[in-house]
Design a protein around this motif. Structure first.
Motif: not given
Length: 73
Positions: A1-2, A7-8, A12-16
């Motif tokens: 993942m870059n 991007t949305r 979402e990835f960072m919050i998870e």
């Protein structure tokens, strides 16, 4: 993942990842939809700082959650 790209999906990835790393019990309190792309860099800074540490004190957790709360829309 870059994560250099705003991007949305990246939000979402960072919050998870933040929820998992901090073991946040009330995961609904940190909903990725509550974060706007305008705060992407600040959110990424928090994410990167959290990924570098293996444990957090209670005051550090409180400060991180407070900062995330300020970034929510």
């Amino acid at each position: 993942m870059n994560l250099d790209v705003n991007t949305r999906d990246n939000i979402e990835f960072m919050i998870e990842e933040i929820k998992n790393k901090l073991q946040i019990v009330n995961a609904a309190a940190l909903n990725s939809k509550s974060f706007d792309t305008e705060q992407y860099e600040e959110l990424r800074d928090i994410y990167e700082m959290i990924q570098k540490k293996s444990s957090f004190s209670v005051s550090e957790l409180d400060a991180i959650v407070t900062e995330l709360g300020k970034l929510r829309k």
